[in-house]
Design a protein around this motif. Structure first.
Motif, PDB file in Angstrom:
ATOM      1  N   UNK A   1      33.627 -15.093 -59.446  1.00  0.00           N
ATOM      2  CA  UNK A   1      33.762 -14.986 -57.994  1.00  0.00           C
ATOM      3  C   UNK A   1      34.692 -16.078 -57.480  1.00  0.00           C
ATOM      4  N   UNK A   2      35.493 -15.743 -56.491  1.00  0.00           N
ATOM      5  CA  UNK A   2      36.412 -16.726 -55.938  1.00  0.00           C
ATOM      6  C   UNK A   2      36.017 -17.191 -54.543  1.00  0.00           C
ATOM      7  N   UNK A   3      35.020 -16.513 -53.940  1.00  0.00           N
ATOM      8  CA  UNK A   3      34.636 -16.878 -52.583  1.00  0.00           C
ATOM      9  C   UNK A   3      33.172 -16.522 -52.348  1.00  0.00           C
ATOM     10  N   UNK A   4      32.482 -17.373 -51.586  1.00  0.00           N
ATOM     11  CA  UNK A   4      31.098 -17.113 -51.190  1.00  0.00           C
ATOM     12  C   UNK A   4      31.037 -17.144 -49.670  1.00  0.00           C
ATOM     13  N   UNK A   5      30.299 -16.195 -49.092  1.00  0.00           N
ATOM     14  CA  UNK A   5      30.089 -16.164 -47.652  1.00  0.00           C
ATOM     15  C   UNK A   5      28.602 -16.339 -47.363  1.00  0.00           C
ATOM     16  N   UNK A   6      28.317 -16.830 -46.173  1.00  0.00           N
ATOM     17  CA  UNK A   6      26.941 -16.982 -45.707  1.00  0.00           C
ATOM     18  C   UNK A   6      26.962 -16.781 -44.195  1.00  0.00           C
ATOM     19  N   UNK A   7      25.862 -16.261 -43.660  1.00  0.00           N
ATOM     20  CA  UNK A   7      25.758 -16.144 -42.205  1.00  0.00           C
ATOM     21  C   UNK A   7      24.475 -16.801 -41.743  1.00  0.00           C
ATOM     22  N   UNK A   8      24.510 -17.254 -40.501  1.00  0.00           N
ATOM     23  CA  UNK A   8      23.336 -17.857 -39.887  1.00  0.00           C
ATOM     24  C   UNK A   8      23.465 -17.688 -38.381  1.00  0.00           C
ATOM     25  N   UNK A   9      22.384 -17.951 -37.690  1.00  0.00           N
ATOM     26  CA  UNK A   9      22.399 -17.843 -36.235  1.00  0.00           C
ATOM     27  C   UNK A   9      23.236 -18.966 -35.637  1.00  0.00           C
ATOM     28  N   UNK A  10      24.028 -18.633 -34.632  1.00  0.00           N
ATOM     29  CA  UNK A  10      24.794 -19.676 -33.951  1.00  0.00           C
ATOM     30  C   UNK A  10      23.860 -20.670 -33.281  1.00  0.00           C
ATOM     31  N   UNK A  11      22.642 -20.247 -32.971  1.00  0.00           N
ATOM     32  CA  UNK A  11      21.663 -21.122 -32.332  1.00  0.00           C
ATOM     33  C   UNK A  11      21.081 -22.150 -33.298  1.00  0.00           C
ATOM     34  N   UNK A  12      21.185 -21.902 -34.585  1.00  0.00           N
ATOM     35  CA  UNK A  12      20.552 -22.791 -35.568  1.00  0.00           C
ATOM     36  C   UNK A  12      21.518 -23.888 -35.994  1.00  0.00           C
ATOM     37  N   UNK A  13      21.617 -24.914 -35.179  1.00  0.00           N
ATOM     38  CA  UNK A  13      22.576 -25.982 -35.443  1.00  0.00           C
ATOM     39  C   UNK A  13      22.261 -26.734 -36.735  1.00  0.00           C
ATOM     40  N   UNK A  14      20.996 -26.787 -37.124  1.00  0.00           N
ATOM     41  CA  UNK A  14      20.635 -27.424 -38.395  1.00  0.00           C
ATOM     42  C   UNK A  14      21.241 -26.695 -39.573  1.00  0.00           C
ATOM     43  N   UNK A  15      21.165 -25.364 -39.563  1.00  0.00           N
ATOM     44  CA  UNK A  15      21.775 -24.578 -40.642  1.00  0.00           C
ATOM     45  C   UNK A  15      23.290 -24.717 -40.632  1.00  0.00           C
ATOM     46  N   UNK A  16      23.889 -24.701 -39.455  1.00  0.00           N
ATOM     47  CA  UNK A  16      25.347 -24.865 -39.372  1.00  0.00           C
ATOM     48  C   UNK A  16      25.781 -26.200 -39.967  1.00  0.00           C
ATOM     49  N   UNK A  17      25.042 -27.248 -39.672  1.00  0.00           N
ATOM     50  CA  UNK A  17      25.351 -28.570 -40.227  1.00  0.00           C
ATOM     51  C   UNK A  17      25.186 -28.549 -41.750  1.00  0.00           C
ATOM     52  N   UNK A  18      24.064 -27.975 -42.222  1.00  0.00           N
ATOM     53  CA  UNK A  18      23.801 -27.931 -43.659  1.00  0.00           C
ATOM     54  C   UNK A  18      24.917 -27.208 -44.402  1.00  0.00           C
ATOM     55  N   UNK A  19      25.278 -26.002 -43.970  1.00  0.00           N
ATOM     56  CA  UNK A  19      26.280 -25.234 -44.707  1.00  0.00           C
ATOM     57  C   UNK A  19      27.651 -25.901 -44.680  1.00  0.00           C
ATOM     58  N   UNK A  20      28.016 -26.525 -43.578  1.00  0.00           N
ATOM     59  CA  UNK A  20      29.294 -27.235 -43.551  1.00  0.00           C
ATOM     60  C   UNK A  20      29.285 -28.417 -44.500  1.00  0.00           C
ATOM     61  N   UNK A  21      28.155 -29.073 -44.626  1.00  0.00           N
ATOM     62  CA  UNK A  21      28.053 -30.176 -45.585  1.00  0.00           C
ATOM     63  C   UNK A  21      28.145 -29.688 -47.020  1.00  0.00           C
ATOM     64  N   UNK A  22      27.889 -28.423 -47.239  1.00  0.00           N
ATOM     65  CA  UNK A  22      27.986 -27.843 -48.581  1.00  0.00           C
ATOM     66  C   UNK A  22      29.379 -27.249 -48.835  1.00  0.00           C
TER      67      UNK A  22
END
Length: 156
Positions: free
Chosen positions: A91-112
């Motif tokens: 695989x050359x790319x991975x995608x993930x989705x989360x709620x725009x309201x969940x700022x904790x998840x947004x922070x976590x995935x960007x850190x990854x």
């Protein structure tokens, strides 16, 4: 802690899936899909991560860590194991989705290493199995954000 592929009854993991998704109907739809990594500590499953084949990329479909283990590196270890497995699988790319309201998840995935890709407006509605009135961190649950990460071999 041990990270391994789950080969047992997926119903055992339903509670973790419901930690990750507020729609039981959606969980019913994808629980049997893809492959699941689990993080175990002394035989107790403390987290899971599900990957499924997506449209031109692998998708990190579901991930949750028990509340008392969040912030201890379990999620990061699951993502690292999934990325390495998918990379080795070609695989050359991975995608993930989360709620725009969940700022904790947004922070976590960007850190990854994930980056913003697109916004899907009004994704979390009663028509798609989500109860009305869900609020996360004071923000109404409405829109979904998609993020992606390139899986090139020299990425850190």
């Amino acid at each position: 802690m041990v990270i391994r592929w789950w080969d047992g009854d997926r119903e055992v993991l339903r509670g973790l899936f419901l930690e990750a998704d507020d729609s039981a109907a959606e969980v019913d739809r994808y629980l049997g899909s893809g492959d699941i990594l689990v993080a175990e500590d002394n035989g107790l499953v403390v987290g899971h991560l599900q990957v499924v084949d997506g449209d031109g990329a692998v998708e990190l479909k579901s991930m949750a860590v028990l509340a008392e283990r969040r912030g201890t590196g379990v999620g990061r270890a699951l993502v690292e194991a999934a990325v390495e497995h998918c990379r080795r699988g070609g695989a050359s790319r991975m995608v993930v989705s989360t709620a725009t309201a969940d700022v904790g998840n947004l922070r976590f995935y960007q850190r990854q290493g994930f980056r913003m890709l697109r916004v899907e407006r009004d994704a979390f509605t009663s028509a798609s199995g989500y109860p009305d009135g869900i609020v996360i961190d004071g923000i109404p649950l409405r829109d979904r954000i998609w993020l992606d990460r390139e899986l090139v071999a020299d990425e850190s």
